[in-house]
Design an enzyme around this catalytic site. Sequence first.
Site, PDB file in Angstrom:
ATOM      1  N   ASN A 112      13.338 -15.708  -0.888  1.00 15.44           N
ATOM      2  CA  ASN A 112      13.941 -14.174  -1.043  1.00 15.44           C
ATOM      3  C   ASN A 112      15.452 -14.586  -1.274  1.00 15.44           C
ATOM      4  O   ASN A 112      15.998 -15.357  -0.700  1.00 15.44           O
ATOM      5  CB  ASN A 112      13.743 -13.555   0.095  1.00 15.44           C
ATOM      6  CG  ASN A 112      12.257 -13.010   0.209  1.00 15.44           C
ATOM      7  OD1 ASN A 112      11.770 -12.797  -0.804  1.00 15.44           O
ATOM      8  ND2 ASN A 112      11.796 -12.894   1.309  1.00 15.44           N
ATOM      9  N   ILE A 121       6.922 -11.028  11.719  1.00 10.29           N
ATOM     10  CA  ILE A 121       7.483 -11.522  12.842  1.00 10.29           C
ATOM     11  C   ILE A 121       7.929 -10.304  13.822  1.00 10.29           C
ATOM     12  O   ILE A 121       7.943 -10.172  14.965  1.00 10.29           O
ATOM     13  CB  ILE A 121       8.864 -12.293  12.565  1.00 10.29           C
ATOM     14  CG1 ILE A 121       8.343 -13.453  11.783  1.00 10.29           C
ATOM     15  CG2 ILE A 121       9.646 -12.800  14.052  1.00 10.29           C
ATOM     16  CD1 ILE A 121       9.593 -14.321  11.561  1.00 10.29           C
TER      17      ILE A 121
HETATM   18  O1  C5P Z   1       7.979  -5.485   5.429  1.00  8.92           O
HETATM   19  P1  C5P Z   1       9.375  -6.127   4.846  1.00  8.92           P
HETATM   20  O2  C5P Z   1       9.398  -7.288   4.700  1.00  8.92           O
HETATM   21  O3  C5P Z   1       9.735  -5.033   4.054  1.00  8.92           O
HETATM   22  O4  C5P Z   1      10.096  -5.728   6.364  1.00  8.92           O
HETATM   23  C1  C5P Z   1      11.369  -6.032   6.350  1.00  8.92           C
HETATM   24  C2  C5P Z   1      11.679  -6.184   7.900  1.00  8.92           C
HETATM   25  O5  C5P Z   1      10.708  -6.831   8.430  1.00  8.92           O
HETATM   26  C3  C5P Z   1      12.812  -7.143   8.042  1.00  8.92           C
HETATM   27  O6  C5P Z   1      13.497  -6.759   9.288  1.00  8.92           O
HETATM   28  C4  C5P Z   1      12.192  -8.543   7.975  1.00  8.92           C
HETATM   29  O7  C5P Z   1      13.144  -9.324   8.986  1.00  8.92           O
HETATM   30  C5  C5P Z   1      10.814  -8.172   8.754  1.00  8.92           C
HETATM   31  N1  C5P Z   1       9.942  -9.162   8.485  1.00  8.92           N
HETATM   32  C6  C5P Z   1       9.561 -10.083   9.409  1.00  8.92           C
HETATM   33  N2  C5P Z   1       8.303 -10.865   8.969  1.00  8.92           N
HETATM   34  C7  C5P Z   1       7.739 -10.730   7.851  1.00  8.92           C
HETATM   35  C8  C5P Z   1       8.338  -9.945   6.992  1.00  8.92           C
HETATM   36  C9  C5P Z   1       9.329  -9.199   7.342  1.00  8.92           C
HETATM   37  O8  C5P Z   1       9.770 -10.019  10.716  1.00  8.92           O
HETATM   38  N3  C5P Z   1       6.874 -11.717   7.665  1.00  8.92           N
END
Ligand code: C5P
Length: 401
Positions: free
Chosen positions: A209, A306
């Site tokens: 990303n 996470i």
């Molecule tokens: O679902 P999305 O990726 O849009 O959500 C963003 C938030 O979720 C951020 O705080 C990111 O660090 C966390 N996140 C996470 N684990 C993932 C995907 C996103 O902790 N696999």
Amino acid sequence: MTTKRILLGVCGGIAAYKAAELVRLFRKQGAEVRVVMTASAQQFVNQLTFQALSGHAVHTSLLDAEQENAMGHINLARWADLLVVAPATANAIGKFSHGLADDLLSTLYLAALCPVYVVPAMNQAMWHKPVVQENIARLKQQGVKILGPAQGDQACGETGFGRMLEPTEICLQLCGTDNKPDLYLQGLKVLMTAGPTREPLDPVRYITNRSSGKMGYALAQAAANAGAQVTLVSGPVSLPTPEGIKRVNVESAAQMYQAVMENISECALYIGAAAVADYTPATVQTEKIKKHADDSVLVLQKTQDILAAVAAAKPRPFTVGFAAETQDLETYALDKLSRKNADMIAANWVGQAEGGFDSERNALHVYWQGGQQHLPMTEKTQLAEQLLKLIAKRLHEKNTA
Ligand code: C5P
């Protein structure tokens, strides 16, 4: 800080290198700093160090037309709210106390109307020499404040009075009580993630990303400055480790998940600022994938969330997530808040003219159950502090509810 413009005079002593740290500390307190170096100071530290740290060209010469054109010595003396000379050698102290003005710094001392602080640094025998003590007494009579020197081991191998005060001590004495750090997270255990993750396809390729890690790192530094005990689980970024924090380096989302879970115990606050990959290749090839067919299909599988896992832990920390969106910011942020069971979501637009990826600046819309706040476009370091203060307030309200 009340003093905004500090003129720092650096003389030629082994402690000159410590003056570099002083510039950094002054700037951290919000001061603008201009540096003047004597000829012998330049033998100890390159002026580029001070230029980089102060963000301004260093002033070195009284009789240089170019420097005088940029800012003449009288203007420079008028510009300053405070003149600090650190380290101040016996020679500089002697010149100041007798009104000699044969170089830029000694001339500035005479021209300055602002308060002057002198921070001596010299060999202990030199410091105790009656003529030096007379010069110091004379400076004090003229209203100059003398800071130090400290006692201890000296670069020359001797022990005694003559060491320059440590930069943090100088800063504390100069910046006064109004600038004592605000330790609003004192002792709090904080776990954070920052940066991107890399999901390997084969030994040479990965999916990732866009994320510079700047916002997460600014948050980690701000939390440490506020007295927190910070562990930062970081994906690959090219940023220096913030001072006073524990950094755990990871690459993939799976490694980030594991590192977070290993460090979560007794943690009171979790901030997930990392741009974690939502999907990872279903299989990782051990050898480099070769070019064959015109089309190729990549099978991906979901990574573990996470943030949601942290929010589901028992006991759970106050859990803050980020949302970077190109559309429907509020809808997606509120959806994340409830779906991931987070306490707070800090959302920002991406793909805009200013802010977001790689930028030094950003703006945030922060959401929590029953409330929201907009933090307008500013430097990420400032924004990090504003967000942390908001988090601290909500965390306190939740704990005392
Ligand atoms: O679902 P999305 O990726 O849009 O959500 C963003 C938030 O979720 C951020 O705080 C990111 O660090 C966390 N996140 C996470 N684990 C993932 C995907 C996103 O902790 N696999």
